[in-house]
Scaffold this motif. Sequence first.
Motif, PDB file in Angstrom:
ATOM      1  N   CYS A 197      39.061  20.521   8.113  1.00 19.77           N
ATOM      2  CA  CYS A 197      40.281  20.776   7.756  1.00 19.77           C
ATOM      3  C   CYS A 197      41.292  21.636   8.334  1.00 19.77           C
ATOM      4  O   CYS A 197      40.488  22.892   8.593  1.00 19.77           O
ATOM      5  CB  CYS A 197      40.315  20.981   6.045  1.00 19.77           C
ATOM      6  SG  CYS A 197      39.661  19.471   5.215  1.00 19.77           S
ATOM      7  N   ILE A 198      42.304  21.436   8.805  1.00 19.71           N
ATOM      8  CA  ILE A 198      42.771  22.433   9.487  1.00 19.71           C
ATOM      9  C   ILE A 198      44.275  22.589   8.430  1.00 19.71           C
ATOM     10  O   ILE A 198      45.104  21.705   8.291  1.00 19.71           O
ATOM     11  CB  ILE A 198      43.435  21.994  10.775  1.00 19.71           C
ATOM     12  CG1 ILE A 198      42.310  22.062  11.739  1.00 19.71           C
ATOM     13  CG2 ILE A 198      44.568  23.147  11.572  1.00 19.71           C
ATOM     14  CD1 ILE A 198      41.466  23.326  11.906  1.00 19.71           C
TER      15      ILE A 198
ATOM     16  N   THR B 123      44.564  18.809  -2.124  1.00 17.96           N
ATOM     17  CA  THR B 123      45.715  18.622  -3.145  1.00 17.96           C
ATOM     18  C   THR B 123      46.003  20.105  -3.583  1.00 17.96           C
ATOM     19  O   THR B 123      47.260  20.356  -3.746  1.00 17.96           O
ATOM     20  CB  THR B 123      44.981  18.062  -4.288  1.00 17.96           C
ATOM     21  OG1 THR B 123      44.952  16.692  -3.648  1.00 17.96           O
ATOM     22  CG2 THR B 123      46.161  18.105  -5.569  1.00 17.96           C
ATOM     23  N   GLU B 124      45.087  21.051  -3.574  1.00 14.78           N
ATOM     24  CA  GLU B 124      45.135  22.487  -4.304  1.00 14.78           C
ATOM     25  C   GLU B 124      46.047  23.223  -3.140  1.00 14.78           C
ATOM     26  O   GLU B 124      47.045  23.991  -3.442  1.00 14.78           O
ATOM     27  CB  GLU B 124      43.974  22.974  -4.671  1.00 14.78           C
ATOM     28  CG  GLU B 124      43.308  22.453  -5.821  1.00 14.78           C
ATOM     29  CD  GLU B 124      44.502  22.595  -7.094  1.00 14.78           C
ATOM     30  OE1 GLU B 124      44.779  23.583  -7.396  1.00 14.78           O
ATOM     31  OE2 GLU B 124      44.320  21.676  -7.748  1.00 14.78           O
ATOM     32  N   ILE B 125      45.607  23.256  -2.112  1.00 15.14           N
ATOM     33  CA  ILE B 125      45.995  24.065  -0.845  1.00 15.14           C
ATOM     34  C   ILE B 125      47.415  23.584  -0.751  1.00 15.14           C
ATOM     35  O   ILE B 125      48.395  24.404  -0.345  1.00 15.14           O
ATOM     36  CB  ILE B 125      45.156  24.104   0.330  1.00 15.14           C
ATOM     37  CG1 ILE B 125      45.403  25.403   1.151  1.00 15.14           C
ATOM     38  CG2 ILE B 125      45.306  22.956   1.305  1.00 15.14           C
ATOM     39  CD1 ILE B 125      45.111  26.692   0.568  1.00 15.14           C
ATOM     40  N   GLU B 126      47.682  22.243  -0.645  1.00 17.05           N
ATOM     41  CA  GLU B 126      49.013  21.755  -0.476  1.00 17.05           C
ATOM     42  C   GLU B 126      50.131  22.213  -1.539  1.00 17.05           C
ATOM     43  O   GLU B 126      51.358  22.205  -1.133  1.00 17.05           O
ATOM     44  CB  GLU B 126      49.237  20.585  -0.119  1.00 17.05           C
ATOM     45  CG  GLU B 126      48.491  20.112   1.213  1.00 17.05           C
ATOM     46  CD  GLU B 126      48.600  18.513   1.602  1.00 17.05           C
ATOM     47  OE1 GLU B 126      49.081  17.810   0.697  1.00 17.05           O
ATOM     48  OE2 GLU B 126      48.292  18.138   2.672  1.00 17.05           O
TER      49      GLU B 126
ATOM     50  N   CYS C  72      47.826  20.349   5.040  1.00 16.53           N
ATOM     51  CA  CYS C  72      46.077  20.062   5.403  1.00 16.53           C
ATOM     52  C   CYS C  72      46.028  18.918   6.169  1.00 16.53           C
ATOM     53  O   CYS C  72      46.020  17.778   5.582  1.00 16.53           O
ATOM     54  CB  CYS C  72      45.513  20.065   3.964  1.00 16.53           C
ATOM     55  SG  CYS C  72      43.668  20.316   4.183  1.00 16.53           S
ATOM     56  N   HIS C  73      45.514  19.196   7.230  1.00 20.33           N
ATOM     57  CA  HIS C  73      45.184  17.825   7.915  1.00 20.33           C
ATOM     58  C   HIS C  73      43.588  17.647   7.689  1.00 20.33           C
ATOM     59  O   HIS C  73      42.746  18.712   8.361  1.00 20.33           O
ATOM     60  CB  HIS C  73      45.542  18.158   9.509  1.00 20.33           C
ATOM     61  CG  HIS C  73      47.069  18.266   9.690  1.00 20.33           C
ATOM     62  ND1 HIS C  73      47.841  17.429   9.568  1.00 20.33           N
ATOM     63  CD2 HIS C  73      47.688  19.459   9.673  1.00 20.33           C
ATOM     64  CE1 HIS C  73      49.248  17.867   9.805  1.00 20.33           C
ATOM     65  NE2 HIS C  73      48.845  19.151   9.895  1.00 20.33           N
TER      66      HIS C  73
END
Length: 426
Positions: free
Chosen positions: A243-244, A400-403, A411-412
């Motif tokens: 993930c980036i 979901t959380e980081i976005e 988040c890619h």
Amino acid sequence: MKLATQIIEDIKNGQADALLTDIYVDESLLDTQKERYIAAIEKFISLYGDKEVEVFSAPGRSEVSGNHTDHQHGEVLAAAINLDIIAITAPRDGEIKVLSDDYDLKAVALDDLEKKAEEEGTSEGLIRGTLARFKELGLHIGGFEAYMTSEVLQGSGLSSSAAFEVMIGTVLSGLYNDMTVSPVLIAQIGQYTENVYFGKPCGLMDQCASSVGALIHIDFKDNDHPVVEKVDVDFSSFHHSLCIVDVHASHADLTDDYAAIPTEMKEVAHFFGKEFLREVSEEEFKAHIPELREKMSDRCVIRALHFFKEDARVEKAVSALKNNDFDTFKSVIKSSGDSSYKYLQNIYSNHDETNQAVSIALGLSEDILGNKGVCRVHGGGFAGTIQAFVEDDYVETYKTEIEKYFGEGSCHILKVRKYGGKKVEL
């Protein structure tokens, strides 16, 4: 070469399905990529007319291990990813004319290849520099017109500038050199162009990862002849996703911060009469730390310490992957991130310490992930992105959380693609 309209029909009829799936790895992306290619070709036709064209692709890259080691002739582990630039191209007399998404670049004439100060930091400078270096090396050059569109977001830490450099080199290789210019040479030309014409000091890792493709271990001890080893592992077998996360912090005005890292590392090397830290042993460095601290800043010393430890970590990471030991690999990645934060100090700019988006992203990610993954700064640092390796059954939760903090789409979830810069034979 085929007529542009014919390629559109072939894509619509499914004749490119297998090729596009092979390039972009993820079958779920096929319809999106077909629509993207068709839209790009239609845009080319609107700009230049329906004519015979060639299509090219150059990927972004993700540095996996070896943060700021390449410019000291160290080792790196990097991967080409399935986000790329595509270019629809046709030969054109006397100049290169590019529309890159919404950026209408000024035409670059083939008979005017001297460096121009006003083009530092511009795409036109990268085009002119690539042409100049091709010509200096005795390679064939020629003009072309192109429409380019990129998924490699600027300022994302995925090396949009390197992908653009690789794209220009790959188009020139394809249109005028029968695709005979080696990927490593295209990367070296890109590095020269970025250093000299663009005015940004950089190593060779970004260009090499984009140009060569796949997951690669690169040893830059001999920078003119880097040793490139493809690491033959199936990432999916580890049941983790790459993930980036784009923290939406601009790289603008950070050139001095980037430039200070190789400058300070070289200051340590020069103390020993060497040009690069790779030529100095860690033992010799440690034995002279008191004298080094008298001669230069402590930051020079601590950044040199990062180099020696980080360079060794690359081989540990490669060995762990080859031995299918992903737990050790994750431990190495975590140590790399800790070193970048504490010793390399490329998480935020000392000129703007109140803005610390990368720090926030790392802190939140560690809290969200717990024992479900690891994270680190990604690429050059100071802004841009962080990287996380996340267990597959937890990746949607992490996304979901980081976005919630950095926005939808920040988040890619990426795949490693096996191709570097290439002609897309549609």
